[in-house]
Design an enzyme around this catalytic site. Structure first.
Site, PDB file in Angstrom:
ATOM      1  N   SER A 180     -65.472  -1.918  19.793  1.00  0.00           N
ATOM      2  CA  SER A 180     -66.664  -1.577  19.009  1.00  0.00           C
ATOM      3  C   SER A 180     -67.896  -2.225  19.643  1.00  0.00           C
ATOM      4  O   SER A 180     -68.506  -3.144  19.091  1.00  0.00           O
ATOM      5  CB  SER A 180     -66.482  -2.038  17.561  1.00  0.00           C
ATOM      6  OG  SER A 180     -65.345  -1.439  16.992  1.00  0.00           O
ATOM      7  N   GLY A 182     -70.930  -1.291  20.050  1.00  0.00           N
ATOM      8  CA  GLY A 182     -72.182  -1.250  19.297  1.00  0.00           C
ATOM      9  C   GLY A 182     -72.302  -2.407  18.324  1.00  0.00           C
ATOM     10  O   GLY A 182     -73.388  -2.982  18.151  1.00  0.00           O
ATOM     11  N   ASP A 183     -71.190  -2.776  17.697  1.00  0.00           N
ATOM     12  CA  ASP A 183     -71.195  -3.907  16.769  1.00  0.00           C
ATOM     13  C   ASP A 183     -71.449  -5.219  17.492  1.00  0.00           C
ATOM     14  O   ASP A 183     -72.258  -6.042  17.063  1.00  0.00           O
ATOM     15  CB  ASP A 183     -69.846  -3.996  16.038  1.00  0.00           C
ATOM     16  CG  ASP A 183     -69.709  -2.973  14.930  1.00  0.00           C
ATOM     17  OD1 ASP A 183     -70.692  -2.742  14.211  1.00  0.00           O
ATOM     18  OD2 ASP A 183     -68.618  -2.409  14.782  1.00  0.00           O
ATOM     19  N   THR A 184     -70.730  -5.444  18.584  1.00  0.00           N
ATOM     20  CA  THR A 184     -70.849  -6.727  19.255  1.00  0.00           C
ATOM     21  C   THR A 184     -72.196  -6.881  19.947  1.00  0.00           C
ATOM     22  O   THR A 184     -72.756  -7.988  19.984  1.00  0.00           O
ATOM     23  CB  THR A 184     -69.700  -6.939  20.250  1.00  0.00           C
ATOM     24  OG1 THR A 184     -69.562  -5.782  21.079  1.00  0.00           O
ATOM     25  CG2 THR A 184     -68.399  -7.150  19.511  1.00  0.00           C
ATOM     26  N   SER A 187     -74.486  -7.941  17.251  1.00  0.00           N
ATOM     27  CA  SER A 187     -74.258  -9.351  16.920  1.00  0.00           C
ATOM     28  C   SER A 187     -74.963 -10.264  17.912  1.00  0.00           C
ATOM     29  O   SER A 187     -75.599 -11.252  17.523  1.00  0.00           O
ATOM     30  CB  SER A 187     -72.759  -9.651  16.916  1.00  0.00           C
ATOM     31  OG  SER A 187     -72.081  -8.891  15.952  1.00  0.00           O
TER      32      SER A 187
END
Length: 411
Positions: A180, A182-184, A187
């Site tokens: 994922s 895009g999430d990391t 973050s």
């Protein structure tokens, strides 16, 4: 706790050396984009208080491979965090958050915009309680704009932000990266933003502020020359498989033993070293190939020459020749390859921790490596609500009130 879990610095187990010691973080999000940011803070010494729904907890507890009834991913991403349970929809829980915020430096949340405001926990409400507060807000599309109210996961952000269109081969549908990303990325941008805001607060005598991180913008921000090329030439970059158009030579090639080898020889001096290692002085000394723009025009020819060479060598032998020539190259590692790679272990990027009995879990090491104040894993992802009594007790909630809150389902 691992015996080798941070820098080789002899004082790395001294908790006072953790660089974020004394920073208190309240994490209200779930799954990846917000909590992964919280994980980074926790690994470097911040006290991260993770708020989870009573009964079920963060859904990540049940994602992917499980050890007994808990996800292995949970143990890794939630290391060093303290878990408390609160039903944020309840007025009692909201009052507790208001009390906790008085002694918190950073709040992390990744709800859909407007959700926390509905619960009396938005920026305006929390910053009124503590003007110095830094609030990291991660969402699919940002806190404003016409798409802001839409739900957004990493897969959608990667598609909206332009990445998904480029992944795969031109004659096949786009595919996703296997993590994922895009999430990391969101973050990481969030942690950078929070650290900037903290510097402004503490060094520049500033005030608190919120950081608005959108998943799609985090992806879009690393798309290199995608937009300049379109804006100038109307050029739309397309899927190109394992090659890098305009950057040559760089690609994946098949070895004699049918293993892929990645070779990145796209700088001028490295290209020449590669050609000499391949015993192709004609290409090494061709003036048209001396710089990247010339090589890009003849990239198909170069790829054919490299493939002809790799097909004559096993992966092991090809890598040995390329290492001797100082040409960046590698096989394509799977999890087993990584687990058995001596460099990962020498750099303490795979570390063991006890689970229960004789069972152990191997975790990724901590990134980045600070020479004097390295991060470390102090404990694995906690049990649901493991620290509820401790944290709520710190704001004056006694045993009788804890029992009442449990009876009401607030905690």
């Amino acid at each position: 706790m691992s015996q080798r879990d941070s820098s080789s610095n002899t004082n790395s187990n001294n908790e006072t050396e953790l660089p974020l010691k004394g920073v208190r973080v309240l994490e209200l999000g779930s799954l990846i984009a917000g909590p992964y940011a919280g994980s980074i803070f926790a690994q470097f010494g911040a006290e991260v208080i993770k708020v989870e729904p009573p009964g079920s907890g963060d859904p990540l507890r049940k994602w992917r491979k499980m050890y007994k009834d808990t996800s292995l991913w949970w143990y890794s991403q939630s290391r060093n965090k303290k878990s408390i349970t609160l039903d944020l929809k309840s007025a009692d829980a909201q009052a507790i958050i208001h009390d906790l915020v008085k002694d918190v430096d950073i709040v992390i949340e990744n709800f859909r915009p407007g959700t926390l405001e509905k619960w009396n926990l938005g920026w305006e409400q929390l910053s009124a309680i503590k003007p110095e507060l830094i609030m990291l807000r991660v969402s699919g599309y940002g806190q404003d704009g016409p798409y802001s109210s839409r739900p957004g996961f990493a897969a959608i952000a990667e598609s909206i932000g332009g990445l998904r269109h480029l992944v795969g081969y031109p004659d096949r549908p786009p595919v996703r990266v296997g993590v994922s990303i895009g999430d990391t990325l969101a973050s990481l941008y969030g942690v950078i933003g929070a650290m900037m805001a903290m510097h402004h607060l503490k060094v520049n005598n500033g005030t608190g502020q919120f950081i608005d991180v959108a998943l799609y913008e985090s992806v879009f921000g690393v798309m290199e020359s995608l937009i300049p090329e379109y804006g100038m030439f109307g050029f739309i970059r397309e899927r190109t498989g394992a090659s890098m158009p305009g950057i040559a030579p760089s690609g994946s090639y098949m070895s004699k033993d049918e293993r892929y080898i990645v070779i990145a020889a796209n700088s001028d001096s490295i290209f020449k070293r590669l050609m000499n290692a391949m015993e192709r002085p004609d290409l090494a000394n061709d003036p048209e190939l001396a710089q990247n723009d010339g090589r890009a025009k003849r990239s198909d020819e170069l790829d054919e020459a490299i493939q002809a060479w790799t097909s004559q060598h096993s992966l092991k032998d090809a890598l040995a020749i390329l290492e001797e020539a100082a040409v960046p190259s590698s096989g394509i590692n799977n999890a087993e390859d990584i687990f058995n790679d001596p460099h990962f272990h020498a750099r303490e990027m795979i570390v063991e921790h006890p689970l229960s009995g004789d069972d152990k879990i191997s975790l990724p090491g901590i990134v980045p490596k600070l020479s004097l104040t390295p991060g470390k894993t102090q404990w694995l992802g906690p049990k649901l609500g493991e620290h509820t009594d401790e944290i709520l007790g710190s704001v004056g909630i006694d045993e009788d009130k804890l029992a009442m809150l449990r009876a009401k389902g607030v905690i």
